[in-house]
Write a protein that holds these residues in place. Structure first.
Motif, PDB file in Angstrom:
ATOM      1  N   PHE A 414     -60.582 -43.125 -32.401  1.00  0.00           N
ATOM      2  CA  PHE A 414     -61.897 -42.489 -32.359  1.00  0.00           C
ATOM      3  C   PHE A 414     -62.693 -42.761 -33.637  1.00  0.00           C
ATOM      4  CE2 PHE A 414     -64.834 -38.868 -32.812  1.00  0.00           C
ATOM      5  CZ  PHE A 414     -65.564 -39.061 -31.652  1.00  0.00           C
ATOM      6  N   TYR A 415     -62.034 -42.767 -34.799  1.00  0.00           N
ATOM      7  CA  TYR A 415     -62.750 -43.081 -36.039  1.00  0.00           C
ATOM      8  C   TYR A 415     -63.304 -44.503 -36.001  1.00  0.00           C
ATOM      9  CZ  TYR A 415     -60.455 -38.855 -37.801  1.00  0.00           C
ATOM     10  OH  TYR A 415     -60.012 -37.573 -37.975  1.00  0.00           O
ATOM     11  N   ALA A 416     -62.590 -45.399 -35.345  1.00  0.00           N
ATOM     12  CA  ALA A 416     -63.096 -46.771 -35.187  1.00  0.00           C
ATOM     13  C   ALA A 416     -64.370 -46.772 -34.345  1.00  0.00           C
ATOM     14  CB  ALA A 416     -62.029 -47.658 -34.553  1.00  0.00           C
ATOM     15  N   VAL A 417     -64.408 -45.949 -33.299  1.00  0.00           N
ATOM     16  CA  VAL A 417     -65.613 -45.821 -32.471  1.00  0.00           C
ATOM     17  C   VAL A 417     -66.773 -45.271 -33.301  1.00  0.00           C
ATOM     18  CG1 VAL A 417     -66.629 -44.579 -30.516  1.00  0.00           C
ATOM     19  CG2 VAL A 417     -64.337 -45.569 -30.318  1.00  0.00           C
ATOM     20  N   CYS A 418     -66.507 -44.258 -34.121  1.00  0.00           N
ATOM     21  CA  CYS A 418     -67.560 -43.665 -34.954  1.00  0.00           C
ATOM     22  C   CYS A 418     -68.116 -44.683 -35.948  1.00  0.00           C
ATOM     23  CB  CYS A 418     -67.009 -42.451 -35.696  1.00  0.00           C
ATOM     24  SG  CYS A 418     -66.644 -41.033 -34.640  1.00  0.00           S
ATOM     25  N   PHE A 419     -67.238 -45.500 -36.522  1.00  0.00           N
ATOM     26  CA  PHE A 419     -67.686 -46.567 -37.421  1.00  0.00           C
ATOM     27  C   PHE A 419     -68.632 -47.508 -36.697  1.00  0.00           C
ATOM     28  CE2 PHE A 419     -67.258 -50.961 -38.737  1.00  0.00           C
ATOM     29  CZ  PHE A 419     -67.508 -50.900 -40.105  1.00  0.00           C
ATOM     30  N   ALA A 420     -68.241 -47.923 -35.505  1.00  0.00           N
ATOM     31  CA  ALA A 420     -69.051 -48.874 -34.745  1.00  0.00           C
ATOM     32  C   ALA A 420     -70.409 -48.285 -34.376  1.00  0.00           C
ATOM     33  CB  ALA A 420     -68.298 -49.297 -33.484  1.00  0.00           C
ATOM     34  N   VAL A 421     -70.438 -47.011 -33.987  1.00  0.00           N
ATOM     35  CA  VAL A 421     -71.695 -46.361 -33.612  1.00  0.00           C
ATOM     36  C   VAL A 421     -72.614 -46.241 -34.828  1.00  0.00           C
ATOM     37  CG1 VAL A 421     -72.711 -44.168 -32.862  1.00  0.00           C
ATOM     38  CG2 VAL A 421     -70.722 -45.109 -31.660  1.00  0.00           C
ATOM     39  N   THR A 422     -72.074 -45.824 -35.961  1.00  0.00           N
ATOM     40  CA  THR A 422     -72.896 -45.690 -37.176  1.00  0.00           C
ATOM     41  C   THR A 422     -73.514 -47.018 -37.561  1.00  0.00           C
ATOM     42  OG1 THR A 422     -71.401 -43.945 -37.953  1.00  0.00           O
ATOM     43  CG2 THR A 422     -72.897 -44.900 -39.571  1.00  0.00           C
ATOM     44  N   TRP A 423     -72.709 -48.053 -37.549  1.00  0.00           N
ATOM     45  CA  TRP A 423     -73.220 -49.371 -37.925  1.00  0.00           C
ATOM     46  C   TRP A 423     -74.259 -49.872 -36.922  1.00  0.00           C
ATOM     47  CZ3 TRP A 423     -72.795 -54.091 -35.316  1.00  0.00           C
ATOM     48  CH2 TRP A 423     -73.269 -55.200 -36.028  1.00  0.00           C
ATOM     49  N   ALA A 424     -73.967 -49.755 -35.629  1.00  0.00           N
ATOM     50  CA  ALA A 424     -74.837 -50.332 -34.605  1.00  0.00           C
ATOM     51  C   ALA A 424     -76.182 -49.622 -34.525  1.00  0.00           C
ATOM     52  CB  ALA A 424     -74.144 -50.279 -33.245  1.00  0.00           C
ATOM     53  N   VAL A 425     -76.191 -48.299 -34.686  1.00  0.00           N
ATOM     54  CA  VAL A 425     -77.429 -47.538 -34.482  1.00  0.00           C
ATOM     55  C   VAL A 425     -78.245 -47.398 -35.754  1.00  0.00           C
ATOM     56  CG1 VAL A 425     -78.403 -45.334 -33.709  1.00  0.00           C
ATOM     57  CG2 VAL A 425     -76.378 -46.283 -32.567  1.00  0.00           C
ATOM     58  N   TYR A 426     -77.589 -47.193 -36.900  1.00  0.00           N
ATOM     59  CA  TYR A 426     -78.329 -46.824 -38.102  1.00  0.00           C
ATOM     60  C   TYR A 426     -78.310 -47.848 -39.229  1.00  0.00           C
ATOM     61  CZ  TYR A 426     -78.321 -42.363 -35.741  1.00  0.00           C
ATOM     62  OH  TYR A 426     -78.499 -41.384 -34.802  1.00  0.00           O
ATOM     63  N   LEU A 427     -77.495 -48.881 -39.125  1.00  0.00           N
ATOM     64  CA  LEU A 427     -77.422 -49.838 -40.229  1.00  0.00           C
ATOM     65  C   LEU A 427     -77.588 -51.294 -39.820  1.00  0.00           C
ATOM     66  CD1 LEU A 427     -74.505 -48.254 -42.272  1.00  0.00           C
ATOM     67  CD2 LEU A 427     -76.894 -48.392 -42.966  1.00  0.00           C
ATOM     68  N   ARG A 428     -77.366 -51.624 -38.562  1.00  0.00           N
ATOM     69  CA  ARG A 428     -77.437 -53.023 -38.142  1.00  0.00           C
ATOM     70  C   ARG A 428     -78.859 -53.561 -38.280  1.00  0.00           C
ATOM     71  NH1 ARG A 428     -78.076 -55.479 -32.912  1.00  0.00           N
ATOM     72  NH2 ARG A 428     -78.186 -53.382 -32.035  1.00  0.00           N
ATOM     73  N   ARG A 429     -78.976 -54.777 -38.786  1.00  0.00           N
ATOM     74  CA  ARG A 429     -80.282 -55.422 -38.944  1.00  0.00           C
ATOM     75  C   ARG A 429     -80.251 -56.779 -38.229  1.00  0.00           C
ATOM     76  NH1 ARG A 429     -83.215 -53.669 -43.758  1.00  0.00           N
ATOM     77  NH2 ARG A 429     -82.099 -52.016 -44.824  1.00  0.00           N
ATOM     78  N   PRO A 430     -80.566 -56.825 -36.950  1.00  0.00           N
ATOM     79  CA  PRO A 430     -80.527 -58.110 -36.241  1.00  0.00           C
ATOM     80  C   PRO A 430     -81.656 -59.024 -36.695  1.00  0.00           C
ATOM     81  CG  PRO A 430     -81.493 -56.424 -34.853  1.00  0.00           C
ATOM     82  CD  PRO A 430     -81.003 -55.720 -36.076  1.00  0.00           C
TER      83      PRO A 430
END
Length: 453
Positions: A414-430
């Motif tokens: 679950f912590y891996a899922v939370c990491f992925a969500v944080t990065w994808a929604v709030y930090l990713r810069r495509p």
């Protein structure tokens, strides 16, 4: 400036630096202090049964699975009542509801005092334990109330301090229980200590707190917050941080007893350390988020939580109590940091949503404050459900294999899922191509382009 007939403040503008310096800061800090006191005792009552189960030896006739089910039920009620407690601030006022919610804590405390003895049925313990869940609601109303008192630039610190001071109610009741167990006292002594403290919290709130007229009767904000995708995204992240904190707070002592054969006194010597440090570090999580951005701190915090959980799996398989206890304390600290950083993200997210809608000045501030205050209750409620999942996972793991290893593997995923969500929604810069043909970077996530998120 107050509304006649009660302690109502009619004008409140913390974003005005002159107002804040001359009037607002002093008033906000006073309300923060007494809000923390009430919330602190609320957390103690909510987690009361994490301590009481340590007193309940074989003569009570409860299995480890029964105890995990009991604490899961208490956690569940605490999560559910956070929703109406959030709305209560708008209906009754922050001061008025703090008085009422503090007084309500007498109900589960007196009820537990009445039934806490061998021979009481498990169904009675379950029902009385569920009453203690109302203590979990104090967090939601307190956070919503304090959010309205402080300017955006101070929210990370203020909300972290408010929540951290409340969270300390968990280790404090465990320390009091340790002293009572060490003195060969019984569970009713513990309950007797808290009854006068509850009365004191209600009286002090009546004497020293205020209501803000600007947040009165705005119950529609909750519906608007529920329509926002970011409310539910942040709820998932808060399950990972606060859900871990409260779930582990309920379960740590039972895991030590069930997996490592510790006595109640031996377990009590260890159980308070993690919640204490996790509570104390929560304001630091908010402060770091104020400085470096909540999403960045949250992201790397989940990496650290995953690493600590992997170490717990290894310690459990090696049957190393020393390593297990030490890493569990580290995991508590990380959950506290994450609690502070995730809650700091919420005001920034909705302030940026206001800017994306074209709002400016006080209109943008009011929009952000309104939605962030309402969303905090919903996010807090869903996050607390994570504590239910933690205890149920431990219950199933012990039923299946006699240890908590299976539960920790699930938490790691679950912590891996939370990491992925944080990065994808709030930090990713495509990468995006600009009209002039140049390739640039653009942050996704509904225009969340500011570092304070």
């Amino acid at each position: 400036m107050t509304v006649p007939g009660g302690r109502w403040i009619a004008y409140w503008d913390p974003e005005d630096e002159t107002f804040w310096r001359e009037t607002g800061e002093r008033t906000a800090r006073r309300n923060l202090f007494f809000s923390v006191l009430s919330e602190h005792i609320g957390f103690s009552v909510w987690t009361l049964w994490s301590v009481l189960v340590l007193f309940m030896g074989p003569e009570y006739g409860l299995t480890p699975a029964d105890k995990f089910l009991l604490t899961s039920a208490v956690t569940l009620v605490g999560a559910v009542v956070r929703v109406p407690y959030t709305f209560a601030v708008a209906v009754f006022g922050g001061r008025n509801w703090t008085i009422a919610s503090a007084g309500l804590l007498l109900v589960p405390t007196v009820a537990a005092f009445a039934v806490m003895e061998p021979g009481t049925s498990f169904s009675t313990f379950l029902l009385v334990g569920m009453l203690a869940g109302i203590g979990g609601g104090n967090f939601a109303s307190s956070m919503t109330n304090i959010n309205a008192f402080f300017p955006l630039r101070k929210k990370g610190w203020a909300l972290g301090l408010n929540a951290g001071g409340g969270n300390i109610g968990v280790p404090v009741i465990q320390l009091v229980a340790l002293a009572i167990i060490g003195a060969s006292g019984g569970p009713r002594v513990l309950l007797g200590v808290y009854i006068p403290l509850i009365l004191a919290a209600a009286v002090l709130a009546a004497c020293f707190m205020d209501n803000l007229a600007s947040v009165r009767n705005d119950t529609g904000a909750a519906k608007d917050a529920a329509r926002q995708a970011h409310t539910w995204i942040m709820s998932v992240l808060y399950v990972g941080t606060f859900g871990s904190f409260i779930g582990y707070s309920f379960a740590f002592g039972q895991v030590l007893q069930s997996q490592f054969g510790r006595t109640p006194l031996q377990a009590a010597y260890l159980t308070f350390i993690g919640p204490l440090l996790g509570s104390l570090v929560r304001p630091l999580g908010g402060r770091l988020a104020d400085r470096y951005g909540g999403a960045r701190i949250t992201l790397w915090n989940f990496v650290a939580m995953a690493a600590a959980t992997a170490a717990l799996v290894a310690a459990g398989l090696a049957e190393s109590l020393g390593l297990f206890a030490a890493v569990f304390v580290v995991l508590f600290v990380l959950s506290g940091l994450g609690n502070g950083s995730t809650f700091k993200m919420i005001p920034g997210i909705f302030q940026n949503k206001a800017l994306d809608k074209g709002l400016t000045g006080e209109e943008a501030v009011a929009y952000g404050r309104r939605l962030s205050g309402a969303s905090m209750g919903l996010i807090g409620a869903v996050g607390a459900l994570g504590g239910v999942a933690v205890n149920l996972a431990f219950r199933q793991s012990f039923l299946s294999s006699g240890s908590g290893t299976g539960a920790f593997v699930a938490f790691l995923a679950f912590y891996a899922v939370c990491f992925a969500v944080t990065w994808a929604v709030y930090l990713r810069r495509p990468a995006v191509r600009t009209p002039d043909g140049a390739v640039g970077r653009e942050r996704v996530g509904a225009g969340l382009r500011h570092a304070e998120v």
